[in-house]
Design a protein around this motif. Structure first.
Motif, mmCIF file in Angstrom:
data_model
loop_
_atom_site.group_PDB
_atom_site.id
_atom_site.type_symbol
_atom_site.label_atom_id
_atom_site.label_comp_id
_atom_site.label_asym_id
_atom_site.label_seq_id
_atom_site.Cartn_x
_atom_site.Cartn_y
_atom_site.Cartn_z
ATOM 1 N N VAL A 160 -14.449 9.727 -35.109
ATOM 2 C CA VAL A 160 -13.159 9.330 -34.552
ATOM 3 C C VAL A 160 -13.213 7.888 -34.061
ATOM 4 O O VAL A 160 -12.289 7.096 -34.273
ATOM 5 C CB VAL A 160 -12.728 10.274 -33.409
ATOM 6 C CG1 VAL A 160 -11.509 9.718 -32.680
ATOM 7 C CG2 VAL A 160 -12.416 11.655 -33.958
ATOM 8 N N ARG A 161 -14.321 7.517 -33.399
ATOM 9 C CA ARG A 161 -14.474 6.148 -32.913
ATOM 10 C C ARG A 161 -14.392 5.146 -34.053
ATOM 11 O O ARG A 161 -13.618 4.186 -33.998
ATOM 12 C CB ARG A 161 -15.802 6.000 -32.187
ATOM 13 C CG ARG A 161 -16.065 4.601 -31.629
ATOM 14 C CD ARG A 161 -17.554 4.329 -31.468
ATOM 15 N NE ARG A 161 -18.230 5.467 -30.849
ATOM 16 C CZ ARG A 161 -19.511 5.741 -31.018
ATOM 17 N NH1 ARG A 161 -20.269 4.985 -31.797
ATOM 18 N NH2 ARG A 161 -20.053 6.777 -30.430
ATOM 19 N N GLU A 162 -15.175 5.376 -35.103
ATOM 20 C CA GLU A 162 -15.197 4.437 -36.214
ATOM 21 C C GLU A 162 -13.885 4.451 -36.986
ATOM 22 O O GLU A 162 -13.410 3.405 -37.449
ATOM 23 C CB GLU A 162 -16.375 4.775 -37.135
ATOM 24 C CG GLU A 162 -17.734 4.575 -36.458
ATOM 25 C CD GLU A 162 -18.894 5.014 -37.321
ATOM 26 O OE1 GLU A 162 -18.648 5.656 -38.372
ATOM 27 O OE2 GLU A 162 -20.048 4.714 -36.958
ATOM 28 N N PHE A 163 -13.286 5.628 -37.100
ATOM 29 C CA PHE A 163 -12.022 5.768 -37.825
ATOM 30 C C PHE A 163 -10.901 4.998 -37.131
ATOM 31 O O PHE A 163 -10.167 4.239 -37.765
ATOM 32 C CB PHE A 163 -11.669 7.254 -37.930
ATOM 33 C CG PHE A 163 -10.420 7.543 -38.706
ATOM 34 C CD1 PHE A 163 -10.341 7.245 -40.048
ATOM 35 C CD2 PHE A 163 -9.329 8.134 -38.080
ATOM 36 C CE1 PHE A 163 -9.190 7.534 -40.768
ATOM 37 C CE2 PHE A 163 -8.184 8.422 -38.778
ATOM 38 C CZ PHE A 163 -8.110 8.119 -40.136
ATOM 39 N N THR A 164 -10.771 5.176 -35.811
ATOM 40 C CA THR A 164 -9.706 4.479 -35.091
ATOM 41 C C THR A 164 -9.939 2.978 -35.059
ATOM 42 O O THR A 164 -8.988 2.189 -35.130
ATOM 43 C CB THR A 164 -9.569 5.028 -33.658
ATOM 44 O OG1 THR A 164 -10.838 5.003 -32.998
ATOM 45 C CG2 THR A 164 -9.038 6.455 -33.666
ATOM 46 N N ARG A 165 -11.189 2.552 -34.957
ATOM 47 C CA ARG A 165 -11.491 1.121 -35.005
ATOM 48 C C ARG A 165 -11.099 0.536 -36.361
ATOM 49 O O ARG A 165 -10.556 -0.572 -36.431
ATOM 50 C CB ARG A 165 -12.985 0.885 -34.750
ATOM 51 C CG ARG A 165 -13.484 1.276 -33.376
ATOM 52 C CD ARG A 165 -12.937 0.418 -32.274
ATOM 53 N NE ARG A 165 -13.229 -0.984 -32.485
ATOM 54 C CZ ARG A 165 -12.592 -1.969 -31.850
ATOM 55 N NH1 ARG A 165 -11.632 -1.699 -30.985
ATOM 56 N NH2 ARG A 165 -12.913 -3.213 -32.084
ATOM 57 N N GLN A 166 -11.355 1.288 -37.443
ATOM 58 C CA GLN A 166 -10.985 0.821 -38.774
ATOM 59 C C GLN A 166 -9.468 0.718 -38.909
ATOM 60 O O GLN A 166 -8.947 -0.250 -39.487
ATOM 61 C CB GLN A 166 -11.537 1.769 -39.841
ATOM 62 C CG GLN A 166 -11.155 1.412 -41.272
ATOM 63 C CD GLN A 166 -11.612 0.026 -41.683
ATOM 64 O OE1 GLN A 166 -12.699 -0.413 -41.310
ATOM 65 N NE2 GLN A 166 -10.791 -0.684 -42.444
ATOM 66 N N LEU A 167 -8.737 1.689 -38.368
ATOM 67 C CA LEU A 167 -7.267 1.633 -38.409
ATOM 68 C C LEU A 167 -6.753 0.384 -37.710
ATOM 69 O O LEU A 167 -5.829 -0.281 -38.193
ATOM 70 C CB LEU A 167 -6.687 2.893 -37.752
ATOM 71 C CG LEU A 167 -6.947 4.223 -38.463
ATOM 72 C CD1 LEU A 167 -6.396 5.376 -37.631
ATOM 73 C CD2 LEU A 167 -6.331 4.231 -39.857
ATOM 74 N N ALA A 168 -7.343 0.050 -36.575
ATOM 75 C CA ALA A 168 -6.930 -1.153 -35.850
ATOM 76 C C ALA A 168 -7.245 -2.410 -36.660
ATOM 77 O O ALA A 168 -6.437 -3.350 -36.706
ATOM 78 C CB ALA A 168 -7.613 -1.204 -34.483
#
Length: 297
Positions: A160-168
């Motif tokens: 989730v951490r890496e996924f949301t950072r990628q979305l940003a």
């Protein structure tokens, strides 16, 4: 926005702008108004005053809501008798989203092995992954995720951490609530803190942490008394934490080291300790906690 339930003001004149290209952490004690605020953004609750706009429009006025904003507000929102695949297919069909996107979000969220099983048999973590898949179905530019790491194992939390950072990084707007301060410290760029329905802080995470009172230098020396005398001044606070160890506030490690060297005092440890997001958060919300417990000692 403001929202009252009976005699209780759940949200009290909350105003903020969530920027694109960043992960904005949404923090606050239980009952602070976070979930109510998110529900009002999505149109599930109506504010008594004020309004919430997504890309300049109310959610109800968006031409293609699922393509504009995706939300995870309840991990158990899917019908328990449906499979994850059928749940997503139904949503795709009613929002004119190509069916191939269903397979894309199933793969994106790691649901391949359970996609054709009934949602009612899912663990909490699998339900969270389905909620994120649902939020991503329309490939929206805005994501609103309420406690998305709840129930996830360490691998899932990291995902989730890496996924949301990628979305940003892709330029999307991400509003993320969580009670895991250590995880939020690694994920968020900006933080909004609520307490008793009001905004207590709205700033970059570095500024929030920098304003905390937890910064200090840990010093260990066999002549700690002499070292304390060498650095003592009205702006310096020295707190003993052991027979030969103190925590020093008000002066940096370099100054302490120079003072020790000049006085010929041996130093066995000289460690700058930065305040954590948790310390900053607890300091901000110390007077805004509705459900307080005592720690056994």
């Amino acid at each position: 926005m403001s929202k009252r339930y009976g005699d209780r003001r759940a949200v009290d004149d909350v105003s903020a702008t969530i920027q694109a290209g960043a992960v904005t952490g949404f923090l606050g004690p239980n009952g602070a108004g976070k979930s109510t605020t998110m529900r009002m953004i999505m149109g599930f609750d109506r504010p008594d005053a004020g309004s919430a706009l997504v890309e300049g429009r109310r959610y109800a006025d968006l031409d293609a809501p699922l393509r504009t904003v995706g939300a995870l507000l309840d991990a158990k929102a899917a019908h328990p008798g449906r499979s994850a695949r059928n749940h997503l297919i139904a949503l795709a069909a009613t929002n004119r989203i190509p069916r191939r996107r269903v397979d894309e979000v199933i793969g994106m969220t790691g649901l391949e092995s359970v996609a054709d099983k009934r949602v009612g048999g899912y663990s909490l973590g699998m339900g969270q992954r389905l909620g994120i898949a649902t939020a991503m179905l329309g490939d929206p530019g805005v994501l609103i995720l309420d406690e998305p790491v709840n129930g996830l194992d360490p691998e899932g939390v990291r995902w989730v951490r890496e996924f949301t950072r990628q979305l940003a990084r892709e330029g999307r707007t991400v509003l993320l609530s969580s009670h895991l301060m250590s995880e939020m410290a690694q994920t968020a760029d900006h933080v909004i803190v609520l307490g008793r329905g009001r905004v207590l802080a709205d700033a970059p995470i570095s500024e929030i942490v920098g304003s905390a009172s937890g910064d200090h230098v840990r010093v260990r020396s066999p002549r700690v008394g002499a070292l304390t005398a060498a650095i003592q001044s009205p702006d310096v606070t020295v707190t003993p934490v052991g027979d030969d160890t103190v925590e020093v506030r008000g002066v940096g490690a370099q100054v302490i080291g120079d003072a020790a060297a000049s006085a010929g005092i041996p130093v066995h440890e000289l460690t700058p300790v930065r305040a954590s997001l948790e310390e900053a958060y607890l300091d901000l919300t110390k007077d805004a906690v509705e459900y307080r417990t005592e720690v056994a000692r």
